[in-house]
Scaffold this motif. Structure first.
Motif, mmCIF file in Angstrom:
data_model
loop_
_atom_site.group_PDB
_atom_site.id
_atom_site.type_symbol
_atom_site.label_atom_id
_atom_site.label_comp_id
_atom_site.label_asym_id
_atom_site.label_seq_id
_atom_site.Cartn_x
_atom_site.Cartn_y
_atom_site.Cartn_z
ATOM 1 N N THR A 103 -19.919 132.227 84.707
ATOM 2 C CA THR A 103 -20.330 133.307 85.606
ATOM 3 C C THR A 103 -20.216 132.761 87.025
ATOM 4 O OG1 THR A 103 -21.848 134.201 83.952
ATOM 5 C CG2 THR A 103 -22.178 134.891 86.220
ATOM 6 N N VAL A 104 -19.234 133.244 87.774
ATOM 7 C CA VAL A 104 -18.920 132.702 89.093
ATOM 8 C C VAL A 104 -19.054 133.795 90.146
ATOM 9 C CG1 VAL A 104 -17.216 131.476 90.498
ATOM 10 C CG2 VAL A 104 -17.317 131.078 88.027
ATOM 11 N N TYR A 105 -19.803 133.504 91.192
ATOM 12 C CA TYR A 105 -20.019 134.432 92.290
ATOM 13 C C TYR A 105 -19.305 133.941 93.544
ATOM 14 C CZ TYR A 105 -23.588 136.781 89.547
ATOM 15 O OH TYR A 105 -24.246 137.486 88.569
ATOM 16 N N SER A 106 -19.197 134.854 94.516
ATOM 17 C CA SER A 106 -18.501 134.512 95.756
ATOM 18 C C SER A 106 -19.262 133.504 96.591
ATOM 19 C CB SER A 106 -18.259 135.786 96.588
ATOM 20 O OG SER A 106 -17.425 136.688 95.904
ATOM 21 N N GLY A 107 -20.591 133.605 96.598
ATOM 22 C CA GLY A 107 -21.368 132.689 97.424
ATOM 23 C C GLY A 107 -22.852 132.875 97.218
ATOM 24 N N GLU A 108 -23.651 132.151 97.975
ATOM 25 C CA GLU A 108 -25.098 132.171 97.793
ATOM 26 C C GLU A 108 -25.702 133.537 98.105
ATOM 27 O OE1 GLU A 108 -27.262 129.035 99.561
ATOM 28 O OE2 GLU A 108 -26.121 127.436 98.549
ATOM 29 N N ASP A 109 -25.153 134.271 99.083
ATOM 30 C CA ASP A 109 -25.701 135.590 99.394
ATOM 31 C C ASP A 109 -25.592 136.531 98.199
ATOM 32 O OD1 ASP A 109 -26.373 134.758 101.865
ATOM 33 O OD2 ASP A 109 -24.940 136.005 102.970
ATOM 34 N N GLN A 110 -24.521 136.400 97.426
ATOM 35 C CA GLN A 110 -24.365 137.235 96.243
ATOM 36 C C GLN A 110 -25.379 136.843 95.169
ATOM 37 O OE1 GLN A 110 -20.542 137.079 94.303
ATOM 38 N NE2 GLN A 110 -20.544 139.288 93.913
ATOM 39 N N ILE A 111 -25.717 135.564 95.075
ATOM 40 C CA ILE A 111 -26.760 135.121 94.143
ATOM 41 C C ILE A 111 -28.107 135.716 94.554
ATOM 42 C CG2 ILE A 111 -28.030 133.131 93.253
ATOM 43 C CD1 ILE A 111 -25.240 133.193 92.163
ATOM 44 N N ARG A 112 -28.416 135.675 95.820
ATOM 45 C CA ARG A 112 -29.689 136.249 96.291
ATOM 46 C C ARG A 112 -29.735 137.760 96.034
ATOM 47 N NH1 ARG A 112 -28.349 132.485 100.403
ATOM 48 N NH2 ARG A 112 -29.782 130.678 100.365
ATOM 49 N N GLU A 113 -28.619 138.416 96.202
ATOM 50 C CA GLU A 113 -28.571 139.854 95.906
ATOM 51 C C GLU A 113 -28.849 140.113 94.438
ATOM 52 O OE1 GLU A 113 -26.991 143.571 94.522
ATOM 53 O OE2 GLU A 113 -26.074 141.630 94.094
ATOM 54 N N LEU A 114 -28.334 139.242 93.562
ATOM 55 C CA LEU A 114 -28.606 139.362 92.128
ATOM 56 C C LEU A 114 -30.098 139.194 91.853
ATOM 57 C CD1 LEU A 114 -27.813 139.292 89.063
ATOM 58 C CD2 LEU A 114 -27.605 136.809 89.335
ATOM 59 N N LEU A 115 -30.725 138.206 92.469
ATOM 60 C CA LEU A 115 -32.153 137.969 92.236
ATOM 61 C C LEU A 115 -32.995 139.138 92.736
ATOM 62 C CD1 LEU A 115 -32.457 134.169 93.137
ATOM 63 C CD2 LEU A 115 -32.049 135.232 90.908
#
Length: 275
Positions: A103-115
Protein backbone atom coordinates in the motif's frame (compact mmCIF):
# COMPACT_ATOMS: atom_id res chain seq x y z
CA UNK A 1 -6.97 15.72 -1.63
CA UNK A 2 -4.23 18.22 -2.44
CA UNK A 3 -2.25 17.57 -5.61
CA UNK A 4 0.92 19.24 -4.25
CA UNK A 5 2.12 16.25 -2.16
CA UNK A 6 1.68 13.98 -5.16
CA UNK A 7 3.82 16.13 -7.46
CA UNK A 8 6.41 16.66 -4.76
CA UNK A 9 6.73 12.90 -4.26
CA UNK A 10 6.94 12.20 -7.98
CA UNK A 11 9.62 14.89 -8.46
CA UNK A 12 11.58 13.37 -5.58
CA UNK A 13 11.05 9.90 -7.07
CA UNK A 14 9.76 8.63 -3.71
CA UNK A 15 6.51 7.28 -2.29
CA UNK A 16 5.32 6.49 1.23
CA UNK A 17 4.75 2.80 2.05
CA UNK A 18 2.20 2.15 4.83
CA UNK A 19 2.45 -0.91 7.11
CA UNK A 20 0.05 -0.45 10.00
CA UNK A 21 -1.87 1.97 12.22
CA UNK A 22 -2.00 2.07 16.01
CA UNK A 23 -3.18 4.42 18.75
CA UNK A 24 -0.84 7.19 19.79
CA UNK A 25 0.42 5.70 23.06
CA UNK A 26 4.04 6.84 22.91
CA UNK A 27 5.41 3.45 21.85
CA UNK A 28 8.79 3.27 20.11
CA UNK A 29 10.24 0.75 17.67
CA UNK A 30 13.84 -0.48 17.43
CA UNK A 31 15.90 2.17 15.66
CA UNK A 32 17.48 -0.41 13.37
CA UNK A 33 14.14 -1.89 12.18
CA UNK A 34 14.12 -2.16 8.39
CA UNK A 35 11.07 -2.47 6.19
CA UNK A 36 10.54 -3.18 2.50
CA UNK A 37 13.47 -2.52 0.18
CA UNK A 38 15.67 -2.29 3.28
CA UNK A 39 14.27 1.14 4.14
CA UNK A 40 13.99 2.45 7.69
CA UNK A 41 10.61 2.68 9.43
CA UNK A 42 9.24 5.92 10.90
CA UNK A 43 6.02 7.05 12.57
CA UNK A 44 3.52 9.67 11.41
CA UNK A 45 1.40 10.83 14.36
CA UNK A 46 -1.94 12.50 13.64
CA UNK A 47 -5.40 12.75 15.22
CA UNK A 48 -4.53 10.42 18.09
CA UNK A 49 -3.28 7.69 15.73
CA UNK A 50 0.13 6.58 14.50
CA UNK A 51 0.89 5.33 10.99
CA UNK A 52 4.11 3.39 10.50
CA UNK A 53 5.69 4.03 7.11
CA UNK A 54 8.82 3.90 4.99
CA UNK A 55 9.99 6.02 2.09
CA UNK A 56 10.31 3.81 -0.99
CA UNK A 57 11.72 4.46 -4.48
CA UNK A 58 9.12 4.87 -7.21
CA UNK A 59 11.30 3.10 -9.75
CA UNK A 60 10.38 -0.05 -7.78
CA UNK A 61 7.12 0.93 -6.06
CA UNK A 62 5.41 3.16 -8.61
CA UNK A 63 2.35 1.92 -10.45
CA UNK A 64 4.02 0.30 -13.47
CA UNK A 65 7.04 -1.21 -11.62
CA UNK A 66 4.66 -2.71 -9.03
CA UNK A 67 2.53 -4.26 -11.74
CA UNK A 68 5.56 -6.14 -12.99
CA UNK A 69 7.04 -6.89 -9.56
CA UNK A 70 3.83 -8.47 -8.25
CA UNK A 71 4.37 -11.26 -10.82
CA UNK A 72 7.84 -11.99 -9.44
CA UNK A 73 7.33 -14.57 -6.67
CA UNK A 74 10.81 -14.05 -5.20
CA UNK A 75 10.28 -10.29 -4.97
CA UNK A 76 6.80 -10.76 -3.59
CA UNK A 77 8.00 -13.19 -0.92
CA UNK A 78 10.84 -10.92 0.18
CA UNK A 79 8.53 -7.90 0.32
CA UNK A 80 5.89 -9.83 2.28
CA UNK A 81 8.46 -10.96 4.85
CA UNK A 82 9.71 -7.41 5.34
CA UNK A 83 6.14 -6.09 5.61
CA UNK A 84 5.16 -8.70 8.19
CA UNK A 85 8.38 -8.15 10.16
CA UNK A 86 7.42 -4.50 10.65
CA UNK A 87 3.80 -5.31 11.49
CA UNK A 88 4.86 -7.86 14.10
CA UNK A 89 7.30 -5.39 15.66
CA UNK A 90 4.55 -2.78 15.87
CA UNK A 91 2.08 -5.32 17.29
CA UNK A 92 4.45 -6.03 20.17
CA UNK A 93 4.04 -2.41 21.31
CA UNK A 94 0.30 -1.75 20.93
CA UNK A 95 -2.96 -3.01 19.38
CA UNK A 96 -2.25 -2.88 15.65
CA UNK A 97 -4.35 -2.61 12.50
CA UNK A 98 -2.18 -4.00 9.68
CA UNK A 99 -2.60 -2.54 6.21
CA UNK A 100 -2.51 -4.84 3.21
CA UNK A 101 0.73 -5.63 1.44
CA UNK A 102 2.12 -3.00 -0.96
CA UNK A 103 0.00 0.00 0.00
CA UNK A 104 1.90 3.03 -1.30
CA UNK A 105 0.83 6.66 -0.97
CA UNK A 106 2.13 9.83 -2.60
CA UNK A 107 3.39 11.37 0.62
CA UNK A 108 2.85 12.08 4.30
CA UNK A 109 -0.04 14.51 3.70
CA UNK A 110 -1.99 11.69 2.05
CA UNK A 111 -1.32 9.48 5.10
CA UNK A 112 -2.65 12.19 7.40
CA UNK A 113 -5.73 12.53 5.21
CA UNK A 114 -6.29 8.78 5.58
CA UNK A 115 -6.04 9.01 9.37
CA UNK A 116 -8.63 11.79 9.34
CA UNK A 117 -10.98 10.11 6.88
CA UNK A 118 -10.97 6.68 8.51
CA UNK A 119 -10.31 7.73 12.07
CA UNK A 120 -13.48 6.17 13.47
CA UNK A 121 -12.89 2.91 11.57
CA UNK A 122 -9.36 2.60 12.94
CA UNK A 123 -10.48 3.50 16.47
CA UNK A 124 -13.27 0.89 16.43
CA UNK A 125 -10.97 -1.81 15.09
CA UNK A 126 -8.16 -1.06 17.53
CA UNK A 127 -10.65 -1.18 20.40
CA UNK A 128 -11.98 -4.55 19.23
CA UNK A 129 -8.57 -6.22 18.97
CA UNK A 130 -7.00 -4.72 22.10
CA UNK A 131 -5.55 -7.42 24.39
CA UNK A 132 -6.26 -10.09 21.77
CA UNK A 133 -4.13 -12.07 19.34
CA UNK A 134 -4.72 -14.12 16.22
CA UNK A 135 -3.99 -17.84 16.12
CA UNK A 136 -3.96 -19.95 12.98
CA UNK A 137 -5.19 -23.55 12.89
CA UNK A 138 -4.90 -25.99 10.00
CA UNK A 139 -6.29 -29.53 10.17
CA UNK A 140 -5.29 -32.38 7.87
CA UNK A 141 -6.54 -35.89 7.27
CA UNK A 142 -4.75 -38.69 5.44
CA UNK A 143 -7.46 -40.39 3.35
CA UNK A 144 -7.67 -44.12 4.03
CA UNK A 145 -6.85 -46.50 1.22
CA UNK A 146 -9.90 -48.08 -0.48
CA UNK A 147 -10.85 -51.40 1.07
CA UNK A 148 -9.67 -54.46 -0.85
CA UNK A 149 -12.15 -56.44 -2.91
CA UNK A 150 -13.73 -59.42 -1.18
CA UNK A 151 -12.17 -62.80 -1.92
CA UNK A 152 -13.61 -64.37 -5.04
CA UNK A 153 -15.23 -61.17 -6.25
CA UNK A 154 -13.10 -60.85 -9.35
CA UNK A 155 -13.43 -64.52 -10.29
CA UNK A 156 -17.22 -64.25 -10.29
CA UNK A 157 -17.25 -61.67 -13.05
CA UNK A 158 -15.27 -60.78 -16.14
CA UNK A 159 -12.01 -58.89 -15.58
CA UNK A 160 -13.50 -55.72 -17.11
CA UNK A 161 -16.63 -55.78 -14.93
CA UNK A 162 -14.57 -56.60 -11.85
CA UNK A 163 -12.39 -53.55 -12.52
CA UNK A 164 -15.44 -51.27 -12.88
CA UNK A 165 -16.95 -52.56 -9.64
CA UNK A 166 -13.68 -52.07 -7.82
CA UNK A 167 -13.37 -48.56 -9.24
CA UNK A 168 -16.91 -47.64 -8.20
CA UNK A 169 -16.34 -48.98 -4.69
CA UNK A 170 -13.13 -46.97 -4.45
CA UNK A 171 -14.90 -43.76 -5.50
CA UNK A 172 -17.74 -44.34 -3.03
CA UNK A 173 -15.20 -45.01 -0.28
CA UNK A 174 -13.26 -41.84 -1.12
CA UNK A 175 -16.43 -39.73 -1.18
CA UNK A 176 -17.49 -41.09 2.19
CA UNK A 177 -14.01 -40.50 3.61
CA UNK A 178 -14.13 -36.89 2.44
CA UNK A 179 -17.64 -36.39 3.84
CA UNK A 180 -16.55 -37.66 7.24
CA UNK A 181 -13.35 -35.60 7.13
CA UNK A 182 -15.25 -32.42 6.24
CA UNK A 183 -17.64 -33.04 9.13
CA UNK A 184 -14.70 -33.39 11.50
CA UNK A 185 -13.20 -30.17 10.18
CA UNK A 186 -16.50 -28.43 10.92
CA UNK A 187 -16.52 -29.90 14.42
CA UNK A 188 -12.96 -28.70 15.11
CA UNK A 189 -13.90 -25.21 13.93
CA UNK A 190 -16.99 -25.13 16.15
CA UNK A 191 -14.97 -26.18 19.21
CA UNK A 192 -12.32 -23.51 18.59
CA UNK A 193 -14.97 -20.85 18.01
CA UNK A 194 -16.24 -21.48 21.52
CA UNK A 195 -12.88 -20.31 22.94
CA UNK A 196 -12.27 -17.42 20.51
CA UNK A 197 -14.05 -14.07 20.37
CA UNK A 198 -14.08 -14.11 16.55
CA UNK A 199 -13.15 -16.55 13.81
CA UNK A 200 -12.71 -16.84 10.07
CA UNK A 201 -12.41 -19.86 7.80
CA UNK A 202 -10.04 -19.38 4.89
CA UNK A 203 -9.96 -21.44 1.73
CA UNK A 204 -7.95 -24.68 2.16
CA UNK A 205 -4.49 -24.39 0.67
CA UNK A 206 -3.33 -26.30 -2.35
CA UNK A 207 -0.79 -29.04 -1.42
CA UNK A 208 1.87 -27.09 -3.34
CA UNK A 209 1.42 -24.22 -0.86
CA UNK A 210 0.86 -26.27 2.29
CA UNK A 211 3.71 -28.65 1.47
CA UNK A 212 1.58 -31.58 2.59
CA UNK A 213 -0.12 -34.31 0.59
CA UNK A 214 -2.99 -34.81 3.05
CA UNK A 215 -6.38 -33.20 2.65
CA UNK A 216 -6.63 -29.86 4.42
CA UNK A 217 -10.05 -29.89 6.08
CA UNK A 218 -9.66 -26.65 8.05
CA UNK A 219 -7.76 -23.42 7.49
CA UNK A 220 -8.98 -21.15 10.25
CA UNK A 221 -8.04 -17.93 12.03
CA UNK A 222 -9.15 -17.22 15.59
CA UNK A 223 -9.06 -14.01 17.60
CA UNK A 224 -8.34 -14.98 21.21
CA UNK A 225 -8.10 -12.98 24.44
CA UNK A 226 -4.52 -12.81 25.71
CA UNK A 227 -5.39 -14.55 28.97
CA UNK A 228 -6.95 -17.47 27.07
CA UNK A 229 -4.03 -18.16 24.72
CA UNK A 230 -2.73 -21.12 26.73
CA UNK A 231 -6.25 -22.53 27.04
CA UNK A 232 -6.74 -22.23 23.27
CA UNK A 233 -3.49 -24.13 22.65
CA UNK A 234 -4.61 -26.93 25.02
CA UNK A 235 -7.94 -27.22 23.21
CA UNK A 236 -6.13 -27.50 19.88
CA UNK A 237 -3.88 -30.22 21.31
CA UNK A 238 -6.93 -32.18 22.47
CA UNK A 239 -8.38 -32.19 18.95
CA UNK A 240 -5.49 -34.14 17.47
CA UNK A 241 -5.62 -37.87 16.87
CA UNK A 242 -7.82 -40.46 15.16
CA UNK A 243 -6.22 -39.74 11.79
CA UNK A 244 -6.46 -35.95 12.19
CA UNK A 245 -3.36 -33.77 12.46
CA UNK A 246 -3.99 -30.26 13.76
CA UNK A 247 -1.34 -27.57 13.23
CA UNK A 248 -1.28 -24.46 15.44
CA UNK A 249 0.58 -21.26 14.45
CA UNK A 250 0.87 -17.92 16.19
CA UNK A 251 0.17 -15.82 18.00
CA UNK A 252 0.14 -13.21 15.23
CA UNK A 253 -0.93 -9.65 14.71
CA UNK A 254 -4.66 -9.88 13.88
CA UNK A 255 -4.41 -9.73 10.07
CA UNK A 256 -7.66 -11.62 9.58
CA UNK A 257 -9.61 -9.30 11.88
CA UNK A 258 -8.01 -5.87 11.49
CA UNK A 259 -6.36 -5.55 8.08
CA UNK A 260 -7.57 -2.49 6.21
CA UNK A 261 -8.11 -2.52 2.47
CA UNK A 262 -7.23 0.86 0.98
CA UNK A 263 -6.85 1.88 -2.65
CA UNK A 264 -4.65 4.98 -2.62
CA UNK A 265 -3.84 7.01 -5.68
CA UNK A 266 -0.68 5.41 -6.99
CA UNK A 267 2.41 7.63 -7.03
CA UNK A 268 3.24 8.14 -10.66
CA UNK A 269 -0.38 8.14 -11.78
CA UNK A 270 -3.54 6.05 -11.53
CA UNK A 271 -5.02 3.98 -8.76
CA UNK A 272 -4.31 0.43 -7.73
CA UNK A 273 -6.23 -2.39 -6.10
CA UNK A 274 -3.28 -4.23 -4.59
CA UNK A 275 -3.72 -2.67 -1.15
Amino acid sequence: MSEQPKWTSVMNNAGTYLYAVTRDEGATLPEDLKGVAGEGVRAITHAGLVAYVSTVPLDRFGEEPLRRSMEDLDWLGETARAHHRVVEAVARTAPTAPVRLVTVYSGEDQIRELLDRRHDDFAETLGRIADRQEWGVKAYVDPAAPPPAEAGEESATSPGLAYLKKRQASLRSREETWRQAAARGEHIHDVLKSVAVASQRHRPQDPQLSGRAEWMILNGAYLVDLERGAEFARVVDGLRGEGIDVELTGPWAPYSFAAFAETPERPGGGTGDDA
